[in-house]
Write a protein that holds these residues in place. Structure first.
Motif, PDB file in Angstrom:
ATOM      1  N   ARG A 146     -67.213 -19.587 -50.083  1.00  0.00           N
ATOM      2  CA  ARG A 146     -68.298 -18.575 -49.653  1.00  0.00           C
ATOM      3  C   ARG A 146     -69.092 -19.323 -48.558  1.00  0.00           C
TER       4      ARG A 146
ATOM      5  N   GLY B 275     -69.547 -16.628 -46.151  1.00  0.00           N
ATOM      6  CA  GLY B 275     -70.718 -16.158 -46.491  1.00  0.00           C
ATOM      7  C   GLY B 275     -70.427 -15.364 -47.892  1.00  0.00           C
ATOM      8  N   GLU B 276     -72.223 -14.954 -48.171  1.00  0.00           N
ATOM      9  CA  GLU B 276     -71.640 -14.597 -49.229  1.00  0.00           C
ATOM     10  C   GLU B 276     -71.740 -13.248 -49.847  1.00  0.00           C
TER      11      GLU B 276
ATOM     12  N   THR C 279     -72.792 -10.517 -51.580  1.00  0.00           N
ATOM     13  CA  THR C 279     -74.081 -10.300 -51.587  1.00  0.00           C
ATOM     14  C   THR C 279     -74.043  -8.674 -51.848  1.00  0.00           C
TER      15      THR C 279
ATOM     16  N   GLU D 212     -76.701  -7.239 -51.138  1.00  0.00           N
ATOM     17  CA  GLU D 212     -77.148  -6.885 -49.404  1.00  0.00           C
ATOM     18  C   GLU D 212     -75.938  -6.634 -48.429  1.00  0.00           C
ATOM     19  N   ARG D 213     -75.772  -7.086 -48.456  1.00  0.00           N
ATOM     20  CA  ARG D 213     -74.308  -7.465 -47.115  1.00  0.00           C
ATOM     21  C   ARG D 213     -73.562  -6.544 -47.077  1.00  0.00           C
ATOM     22  N   TRP D 214     -73.576  -6.496 -48.498  1.00  0.00           N
ATOM     23  CA  TRP D 214     -72.390  -4.915 -48.677  1.00  0.00           C
ATOM     24  C   TRP D 214     -73.134  -3.517 -48.055  1.00  0.00           C
TER      25      TRP D 214
ATOM     26  N   GLU E   2     -75.353  -3.335 -46.070  1.00  0.00           N
ATOM     27  CA  GLU E   2     -75.636  -3.841 -44.115  1.00  0.00           C
ATOM     28  C   GLU E   2     -74.271  -3.629 -43.759  1.00  0.00           C
ATOM     29  N   ILE E   3     -73.360  -3.783 -44.474  1.00  0.00           N
ATOM     30  CA  ILE E   3     -71.863  -3.233 -43.651  1.00  0.00           C
ATOM     31  C   ILE E   3     -71.794  -1.737 -44.028  1.00  0.00           C
TER      32      ILE E   3
END
Length: 154
Positions: free
Chosen positions: A79, A83-84, A86, A88-90, A92-93
């Motif tokens: 991590r 990075g985490e 999460t 949320e990250r997915w 965004e990507i």
């Protein structure tokens, strides 16, 4: 002594004759190929996994209990580097790469039914958003479509 190159082989399990690309490589065999074809090998492997599911889960649980601190340290280090991972990250990507909107095609439904990937990976593969793939998977489940990702739940 050189071994002649073969182009077809008979599966010892199903008896079908198939091209050499229908067999996994096995260096211990004289011809360098497994005795069972890929289809028979996959069928055996999935049947074994399903039959021994509880046993495998118990082994994984025991391993985790025995190596809990090592695994936590490893995950902490990952991590810190990447990075985490999460939701949320997915989101965004996938929102960045989402180009498809509107109706879902049968091919996309078939992809989701056969896929065992993470939702984020499927979203990228289908050029859809994370949320839309999540909703579509939920809808397929409600429609009683068998999903490969749910094989362990059966």
């Amino acid at each position: 002594m050189t071994v002649p190159t073969i182009t077809v082989k008979r599966c010892t399990k199903c008896g079908e004759t198939k091209g050499v690309d229908g067999f996994y490589r096995n260096r211990s065999k004289r011809d360098g190929l497994s005795t069972h074809c890929k289809e028979c090998d996959r069928a055996f492997s999935s049947a074994y996994k399903e039959a021994h599911w509880e046993e495998r889960c118990a082994k994984q649980r025991a391993y985790y209990e025995d190596h809990r601190e090592e695994l936590r340290a490893y995950n902490r280090d990952r991590r810190a580097l990447f990075g985490e991972p999460t939701t949320e990250r997915w989101r965004e990507i996938t929102a960045k790469h989402a180009t498809r909107r509107g109706r879902w095609s049968e091919a996309e439904d078939a992809h989701l039914a056969a896929s065992t990937d993470r939702v984020g990976d499927d979203a990228l593969a289908l050029s859809r958003t994370y949320a839309s793939v999540e909703r579509r998977i939920a809808r397929l489940r409600r429609s009683c479509v068998a999903l490969a990702r749910d094989a362990h739940r059966r």
